[in-house]
Design a protein around this motif. Structure first.
Motif, PDB file in Angstrom:
ATOM      1  N   THR A 104      62.356  34.330  45.898  1.00  0.00           N
ATOM      2  CA  THR A 104      61.006  34.565  45.685  1.00  0.00           C
ATOM      3  C   THR A 104      60.013  33.673  46.008  1.00  0.00           C
ATOM      4  OG1 THR A 104      61.445  34.068  43.203  1.00  0.00           O
ATOM      5  CG2 THR A 104      61.869  36.243  43.950  1.00  0.00           C
ATOM      6  N   PRO A 105      58.740  33.879  46.130  1.00  0.00           N
ATOM      7  CA  PRO A 105      57.872  32.941  46.540  1.00  0.00           C
ATOM      8  C   PRO A 105      57.467  32.047  45.297  1.00  0.00           C
ATOM      9  CG  PRO A 105      56.716  35.051  46.292  1.00  0.00           C
ATOM     10  CD  PRO A 105      58.267  35.184  46.267  1.00  0.00           C
ATOM     11  N   ALA A 106      57.193  30.857  45.485  1.00  0.00           N
ATOM     12  CA  ALA A 106      56.960  30.072  44.365  1.00  0.00           C
ATOM     13  C   ALA A 106      55.361  29.891  44.239  1.00  0.00           C
ATOM     14  CB  ALA A 106      57.748  28.482  44.608  1.00  0.00           C
ATOM     15  N   ALA A 107      55.057  30.995  43.790  1.00  0.00           N
ATOM     16  CA  ALA A 107      53.573  31.196  43.584  1.00  0.00           C
ATOM     17  C   ALA A 107      52.961  30.481  42.407  1.00  0.00           C
ATOM     18  CB  ALA A 107      53.012  32.654  43.687  1.00  0.00           C
ATOM     19  N   ALA A 108      51.729  29.995  42.541  1.00  0.00           N
ATOM     20  CA  ALA A 108      50.983  29.410  41.223  1.00  0.00           C
ATOM     21  C   ALA A 108      51.135  30.325  40.087  1.00  0.00           C
ATOM     22  CB  ALA A 108      49.503  29.133  41.749  1.00  0.00           C
ATOM     23  N   PRO A 109      51.195  29.870  39.073  1.00  0.00           N
ATOM     24  CA  PRO A 109      50.984  30.706  37.775  1.00  0.00           C
ATOM     25  C   PRO A 109      50.063  31.756  37.751  1.00  0.00           C
ATOM     26  CG  PRO A 109      51.458  28.243  37.270  1.00  0.00           C
ATOM     27  CD  PRO A 109      51.061  28.479  38.528  1.00  0.00           C
ATOM     28  N   GLU A 110      50.254  32.689  36.975  1.00  0.00           N
ATOM     29  CA  GLU A 110      49.444  34.014  37.032  1.00  0.00           C
ATOM     30  C   GLU A 110      47.955  33.363  36.563  1.00  0.00           C
ATOM     31  OE1 GLU A 110      48.279  37.822  37.854  1.00  0.00           O
ATOM     32  OE2 GLU A 110      49.682  36.470  38.438  1.00  0.00           O
ATOM     33  N   ALA A 111      47.770  32.531  35.464  1.00  0.00           N
ATOM     34  CA  ALA A 111      46.687  32.245  34.963  1.00  0.00           C
ATOM     35  C   ALA A 111      45.936  31.413  35.865  1.00  0.00           C
ATOM     36  CB  ALA A 111      46.837  31.316  33.560  1.00  0.00           C
ATOM     37  N   LEU A 112      46.811  30.411  36.813  1.00  0.00           N
ATOM     38  CA  LEU A 112      45.976  29.488  37.681  1.00  0.00           C
ATOM     39  C   LEU A 112      45.597  30.462  38.872  1.00  0.00           C
ATOM     40  CD1 LEU A 112      45.243  26.855  38.883  1.00  0.00           C
ATOM     41  CD2 LEU A 112      47.417  26.647  39.668  1.00  0.00           C
ATOM     42  N   ARG A 113      46.175  31.448  39.277  1.00  0.00           N
ATOM     43  CA  ARG A 113      46.004  32.494  40.373  1.00  0.00           C
ATOM     44  C   ARG A 113      44.705  33.071  39.943  1.00  0.00           C
ATOM     45  NH1 ARG A 113      45.472  37.441  41.852  1.00  0.00           N
ATOM     46  NH2 ARG A 113      45.908  38.064  39.853  1.00  0.00           N
ATOM     47  N   GLN A 114      44.363  33.668  38.743  1.00  0.00           N
ATOM     48  CA  GLN A 114      43.370  34.429  38.460  1.00  0.00           C
ATOM     49  C   GLN A 114      42.132  33.555  38.252  1.00  0.00           C
ATOM     50  OE1 GLN A 114      44.185  36.489  34.713  1.00  0.00           O
ATOM     51  NE2 GLN A 114      45.723  37.865  35.452  1.00  0.00           N
ATOM     52  N   ALA A 115      42.424  32.502  37.866  1.00  0.00           N
ATOM     53  CA  ALA A 115      41.350  31.228  37.800  1.00  0.00           C
ATOM     54  C   ALA A 115      40.889  31.236  39.144  1.00  0.00           C
ATOM     55  CB  ALA A 115      41.539  30.148  37.117  1.00  0.00           C
ATOM     56  N   ALA A 116      41.535  30.844  40.157  1.00  0.00           N
ATOM     57  CA  ALA A 116      41.303  30.481  41.576  1.00  0.00           C
ATOM     58  C   ALA A 116      40.519  31.503  42.149  1.00  0.00           C
ATOM     59  CB  ALA A 116      42.711  30.037  42.360  1.00  0.00           C
ATOM     60  N   VAL A 117      41.104  32.712  42.045  1.00  0.00           N
ATOM     61  CA  VAL A 117      40.497  33.947  42.803  1.00  0.00           C
ATOM     62  C   VAL A 117      39.062  34.193  42.190  1.00  0.00           C
ATOM     63  CG1 VAL A 117      40.853  36.706  42.941  1.00  0.00           C
ATOM     64  CG2 VAL A 117      42.709  34.901  43.338  1.00  0.00           C
ATOM     65  N   GLN A 118      38.969  33.992  41.155  1.00  0.00           N
ATOM     66  CA  GLN A 118      37.484  34.558  40.263  1.00  0.00           C
ATOM     67  C   GLN A 118      36.506  33.173  40.851  1.00  0.00           C
ATOM     68  OE1 GLN A 118      37.522  34.912  36.051  1.00  0.00           O
ATOM     69  NE2 GLN A 118      35.459  34.792  35.741  1.00  0.00           N
ATOM     70  N   MET A 119      37.134  31.929  40.921  1.00  0.00           N
ATOM     71  CA  MET A 119      36.274  31.060  41.238  1.00  0.00           C
ATOM     72  C   MET A 119      35.927  31.306  42.830  1.00  0.00           C
ATOM     73  SD  MET A 119      38.318  27.875  39.732  1.00  0.00           S
ATOM     74  CE  MET A 119      37.406  26.574  40.440  1.00  0.00           C
ATOM     75  N   LEU A 120      36.732  31.632  43.598  1.00  0.00           N
ATOM     76  CA  LEU A 120      36.488  32.275  45.006  1.00  0.00           C
ATOM     77  C   LEU A 120      35.409  33.008  45.023  1.00  0.00           C
ATOM     78  CD1 LEU A 120      39.855  31.695  46.658  1.00  0.00           C
ATOM     79  CD2 LEU A 120      37.927  30.366  47.108  1.00  0.00           C
ATOM     80  N   GLN A 121      35.876  34.322  44.211  1.00  0.00           N
ATOM     81  CA  GLN A 121      34.736  35.492  44.178  1.00  0.00           C
ATOM     82  C   GLN A 121      33.358  35.072  43.732  1.00  0.00           C
ATOM     83  OE1 GLN A 121      35.437  38.602  44.705  1.00  0.00           O
ATOM     84  NE2 GLN A 121      33.425  38.846  44.567  1.00  0.00           N
ATOM     85  N   GLN A 122      33.247  34.029  42.711  1.00  0.00           N
ATOM     86  CA  GLN A 122      31.945  33.646  42.391  1.00  0.00           C
ATOM     87  C   GLN A 122      31.094  32.919  43.655  1.00  0.00           C
ATOM     88  OE1 GLN A 122      32.420  31.400  39.080  1.00  0.00           O
ATOM     89  NE2 GLN A 122      33.347  32.862  37.519  1.00  0.00           N
ATOM     90  N   HIS A 123      32.057  32.124  44.343  1.00  0.00           N
ATOM     91  CA  HIS A 123      31.362  31.398  45.489  1.00  0.00           C
ATOM     92  C   HIS A 123      30.837  32.276  46.416  1.00  0.00           C
ATOM     93  CE1 HIS A 123      31.012  28.593  48.827  1.00  0.00           C
ATOM     94  NE2 HIS A 123      31.746  29.572  49.369  1.00  0.00           N
ATOM     95  N   TYR A 124      31.771  33.695  46.862  1.00  0.00           N
ATOM     96  CA  TYR A 124      31.302  34.543  47.886  1.00  0.00           C
ATOM     97  C   TYR A 124      30.252  35.305  47.341  1.00  0.00           C
ATOM     98  CZ  TYR A 124      34.649  32.254  51.163  1.00  0.00           C
ATOM     99  OH  TYR A 124      35.234  31.396  51.940  1.00  0.00           O
ATOM    100  N   GLU A 125      30.152  35.752  46.032  1.00  0.00           N
ATOM    101  CA  GLU A 125      29.307  36.415  45.560  1.00  0.00           C
ATOM    102  C   GLU A 125      27.696  35.789  45.755  1.00  0.00           C
ATOM    103  OE1 GLU A 125      28.563  39.351  43.642  1.00  0.00           O
ATOM    104  OE2 GLU A 125      30.869  40.048  43.397  1.00  0.00           O
ATOM    105  N   LYS A 126      27.551  34.512  45.676  1.00  0.00           N
ATOM    106  CA  LYS A 126      26.557  33.795  46.004  1.00  0.00           C
ATOM    107  C   LYS A 126      26.438  33.527  47.238  1.00  0.00           C
ATOM    108  CE  LYS A 126      26.102  29.792  43.550  1.00  0.00           C
ATOM    109  NZ  LYS A 126      26.458  28.454  42.847  1.00  0.00           N
ATOM    110  N   TRP A 127      27.528  33.116  48.061  1.00  0.00           N
ATOM    111  CA  TRP A 127      27.549  33.263  49.528  1.00  0.00           C
ATOM    112  C   TRP A 127      26.723  34.321  50.321  1.00  0.00           C
ATOM    113  CZ3 TRP A 127      29.986  35.895  53.747  1.00  0.00           C
ATOM    114  CH2 TRP A 127      29.838  35.291  54.691  1.00  0.00           C
ATOM    115  N   LEU A 128      26.707  35.497  49.707  1.00  0.00           N
ATOM    116  CA  LEU A 128      25.904  36.590  50.523  1.00  0.00           C
ATOM    117  C   LEU A 128      24.501  36.431  50.540  1.00  0.00           C
ATOM    118  CD1 LEU A 128      27.987  39.685  49.136  1.00  0.00           C
ATOM    119  CD2 LEU A 128      28.371  38.471  51.230  1.00  0.00           C
ATOM    120  N   ASP A 129      23.926  35.568  49.645  1.00  0.00           N
ATOM    121  CA  ASP A 129      22.564  35.261  49.567  1.00  0.00           C
ATOM    122  C   ASP A 129      22.080  33.950  49.796  1.00  0.00           C
ATOM    123  OD1 ASP A 129      21.615  38.116  48.575  1.00  0.00           O
ATOM    124  OD2 ASP A 129      23.116  37.666  46.912  1.00  0.00           O
ATOM    125  N   GLU A 130      23.140  32.962  50.419  1.00  0.00           N
ATOM    126  CA  GLU A 130      22.702  31.693  50.873  1.00  0.00           C
ATOM    127  C   GLU A 130      22.612  31.754  52.450  1.00  0.00           C
ATOM    128  OE1 GLU A 130      25.987  29.412  49.318  1.00  0.00           O
ATOM    129  OE2 GLU A 130      24.997  29.558  47.367  1.00  0.00           O
TER     130      GLU A 130
END
Length: 802
Positions: free
Chosen positions: A352-378
């Motif tokens: 099985t893939p040794a993925a990052a823990p679920e909490a870390l995955r969610q935090a990283a994805v949300q941070m990327l989402q925040q970045h690209y939400e702002k990127w649309l208007d930069e």
């Protein structure tokens, strides 16, 4: 690819005329794989190991110090292969003006004919920048030279399963390989689409300034840097602070005093009855309120979770001011998102893939989402200084915006394939109104074919066997609506055994299609079992509208098993929305052997079989079939559940269940977060299909684009009870806000305060219809935020994966 003239140079690279080279020997392969291996080994052994190490450090350049941090064997192998071919064919390694390959060709007269031909062809080749224009998985790809134009179809088995149409790759193409056809040899680097213009500009400038030999030497390190260099973007929060996952820990001395202090704080709001608080305040770069941190009391500790060092320090000071002696500071932990993901080895084929823990995955994805939400208007330099949102309305810039999104989609697929945090950017097509430019990746351009329709073309014998089994069962049961076919009946069927024997013979003859022979029996049996029940109950299909699926995904399952009454013993549910498809993509990412791991899916069809014996539990067989429009077999994942009439559905969806021993906990079959989300979505869809609100509409939503019914070998059209849409009545505003919640928008906490989650209302005594009624999620608005937050906060309820 055009035909080579008799008197033109042979495409194999020998330097001789075509008629006196490959054309003269019938156009066969110029060398064997053994010749290739022997030639490469001879060249590498001719160089001193210290000289090779020096050349490797020169090739890696600024990336050399990071070599010991790369844990992915695939990455290391790709880098080493590209380096070796660069060393052998492209660089004047140890003699002025002569490559290692040319030195061997000049000095070693004992080279075999095939070895010499391989080195001559490699000497004539070079790594170039290509765009993928067509893919035949497991067979080959068609490449277009980005700089010079022209297309070539290459034979490629493994890479063709990972490449997608419009991907950008740097590759070395041998005009004629050991197969007798053009082949990729010497490494292949997938390159982000956003780097296309920069690479073309660099290559054009180098071509004008350098001779061909120097240009060949410069290309490969440049492509390697473009492939391995780009990482996560620099992420900052709304205060402008670098985003770093931060946890502040306190020991709790007086819990009652601490709770009272947190409850009484003006900027803290408690989440329901749990000991969890949100710290909401203003940010330097945002006008509205933002969620600055979460605070939780658990097992004698107070933990603060936030996304920067600065907010961690501010939250620590806030708690010490409010609680005083009720707590004692313990420690603060910081973890950079990119470093945290690199610290976890990527998945491999052995488990099985040794993925990052679920909490870390969610935090990283949300941070990327925040970045690209702002990127649309930069402002973006690649868009002539306009923002992506503004450029999407300019005709000349819209294609560039589409290329940027395609590059983000490739990053998403790569992250899925590696088992790391994967940010799904597909929402941007709709957000910017450029879905018409999404080319092969758009879910809107063409009506998807369903898995049973695809299998009918790829494996007609399999579908015939399933239809025969279903038809015989229907006649034997005299149209019993509760009849079902199990695995034992399938495997004991003579037609099924003949099918397996034919597939085995095809595999021995080298003409086997998907699935591979090693696990083909189990996969074929699962398909036949699913499709035979589908045929037995007359091929009933429910298309779940996109808006309805999003809403059902945010609906709690606080009902008991008695309320779950599937409309038929066997039927199919079809999903084309990004919420369901995203869950399926994450589910496949957990299986390194999945063919469609790391692919953006176009349709998910769930074949449901529901059987019950009197007042006993209901057995649900859910066969998730996903397709990515790549010409191969759809991926099939099967899970079986037993649902007691008195059991709460949410209990089926918990991560852990009681074990046999006192205090023991064991993982359930649906412990996987994306699988929990999918199962919860399916159960909600079944409840909705049998509710008074359903209002199913007859007809195939694909209209004239739907494929014609598959005829049996005798010419008869199989019977069907039809295809229906489950439309639902969805408020557009609520749906738009819910999508933002689902993808983890930057103001997710404020949105959650205003969203009332859906639920099922049990039947009242006066109701004629005893089925539960759906109270769909709805948007209350900021004015009711305080009330909604306290009573209805949209949380990650069991069975609802956010």
């Amino acid at each position: 690819m055009r035909k080579v003239g008799r008197n033109e140079p042979c495409p194999c690279g020998s330097g001789r005329k075509h008629k006196k080279c490959c054309l003269g020997n019938g156009g066969g392969a110029p060398y064997t794989r053994a010749d290739r291996q022997a030639a490469l080994q001879r060249v590498l052994l001719s160089a001193h190991p210290d000289d090779i190490d020096d050349a490797r450090r020169r090739f890696l350049g600024k990336h050399a110090p990071l070599l010991d941090r790369w844990r992915d064997d695939v990455v290391l192998e790709m880098a080493e292969v590209a380096f070796q071919f660069w060393l052998i064919f492209d660089v004047d390694a140890f003699r002025e003006g002569v490559t290692l390959a040319e030195e061997i060709l000049q000095d070693h007269h004992d080279l075999g004919h095939g070895e010499r031909r391989y080195l001559e062809m490699g000497r004539a080749s070079s790594m170039r920048l290509y765009e993928v224009v067509h893919v035949v998985p497991g067979a080959g790809v068609t490449l277009r030279d980005v700089l010079h134009g022209g297309e070539v179809r290459v034979r490629e088995r493994s890479a063709s399963r990972a490449l997608h149409t419009w991907d950008l790759v740097a590759a070395r193409v041998m005009p004629k390989g050991a197969s007798g056809e053009p082949e990729i040899d010497g490494g292949l680097f997938p390159v982000q689409s956003r780097l296309r213009d920069r690479l073309v500009e660099q290559l054009t400038a180098l071509s004008a300034d350098l001779d061909e030999a120097t240009l060949r030497e410069a290309r490969v390190p440049m492509f390697f840097d473009a492939w391995i260099g780009p990482g996560l973007p620099q992420l900052v929060n709304h205060d402008g602070d670098p985003m770093i996952v931060t946890h502040v820990h306190f020991d709790v001395i007086d819990e009652r005093r601490l709770v009272a202090a947190l409850d009484g704080a003006r900027d803290l709001s408690r989440d329901g009855g749990e000991q969890v608080w949100s710290w909401v305040g203003k940010a330097a770069q945002r006008s509205g309120p933002v969620c600055r941190a979460f605070l939780r009391i658990f097992q004698g500790r107070l933990e603060i979770q936030t996304n920067s060092r600065e907010r961690g320090e501010a939250a620590k000071a806030l708690v010490e001011r409010l609680a005083g002696a009720a707590v004692t500071y313990r420690l603060t932990e910081h973890q950079d998102v990119e470093q945290a993901l690199l610290a976890h080895p990527r998945g491999d084929a052995g488990g099985t893939p040794a993925a990052a823990p679920e909490a870390l995955r969610q935090a990283a994805v949300q941070m990327l989402q925040q970045h690209y939400e702002k990127w649309l208007d930069e402002a973006v330099p690649a868009l002539d200084g306009l923002t992506p949102r503004a450029a999407a309305s300019v005709d000349d810039l819209r294609p560039r915006v589409a290329e940027l999104i395609e590059g983000l989609e490739r990053l998403y697929e790569r992250a899925l394939a590696e088992g790391s945090a994967a940010f799904d950017p597909t929402w941007m097509w709709e957000e910017l109104g450029i879905e018409d430019l999404a080319r092969g990746r758009s879910r809107k351009q063409a009506a998807p074919r369903l898995p049973h329709e695809i299998i009918a073309d790829l494996a007609p014998d399999l579908v015939e066997v399933a239809a025969d089994i279903g038809e015989r069962a229907r006649r034997a049961s005299r149209d019993d609506l509760t009849c079902a076919i199990d695995r034992h009946e399938v495997e004991s069927d003579l037609g099924f055994r003949r099918l397996l024997r034919d597939l085995a013979q095809d595999a021995e003859g080298g003409v086997a299609a998907e699935p591979d022979a090693a696990d083909g029996r189990a996969i074929v049996a699962s398909w036949v079992e699913s499709l035979s029940n589908f045929e037995l109950h007359l091929r009933k299909v429910f298309w779940v509208d996109e808006g309805l699926s999003w809403m059902l995904g945010a609906t709690a399952l606080d009902v008991i098993g008695e309320a779950l009454r599937p409309p038929f013993t066997s039927f199919a549910l079809v999903f084309t929305d990004r919420y369901a498809l995203g869950l399926a993509e994450r589910l496949l990412a957990e299986d390194p052997s999945a063919r469609l791991r790391g692919r953006i899916l176009s349709v998910l069809t769930v074949y449901v079989r529901a059987t019950a014996d009197g007042a006993g539990p209901m057995d649900l067989r859910l066969a998730f079939a996903a397709d990515a429009r790549d010409g191969g077999w759809p991926e099939l994942v099967v899970r079986e559940l037993s649902v007691r009439q008195d059991a709460r559905i949410v209990d089926l969806l918990r991560t852990l269940s009681p074990g046999d021993e006192p205090g023991e906990e064991v993982e359930t079959l649906i412990a996987s977060p994306p699988l929990r989300g999918l199962v919860g979505l399916i159960i909600n869809a079944i409840l909705y299909a049998t509710s008074a609100d359903a209002g199913a509409v007859p007809g195939d939503p694909r209209g004239d684009d739907a494929p014609p019914p598959r005829r049996r070998r005798g010419g008869a059209i199989p019977p069907t009870d039809g295809i229906f849409r489950l439309p639902g009545k969805i408020d557009v505003t609520s749906l738009k806000q819910l999508k933002r919640v689902r993808r983890g928008a930057s103001d997710v906490q404020a949105i959650r305060r205003c969203m009332v989650r859906g639920h099922w209302r049990r039947a009242g005594r006066s109701w004629k219809d005893a089925s539960p009624r759906w109270i769909k999620p709805y948007w209350r608005g900021p004015s009711a935020a305080a009330i909604v937050e306290r009573e209805y906060r949209l949380s990650c309820a069991p069975g609802v994966d956010t």
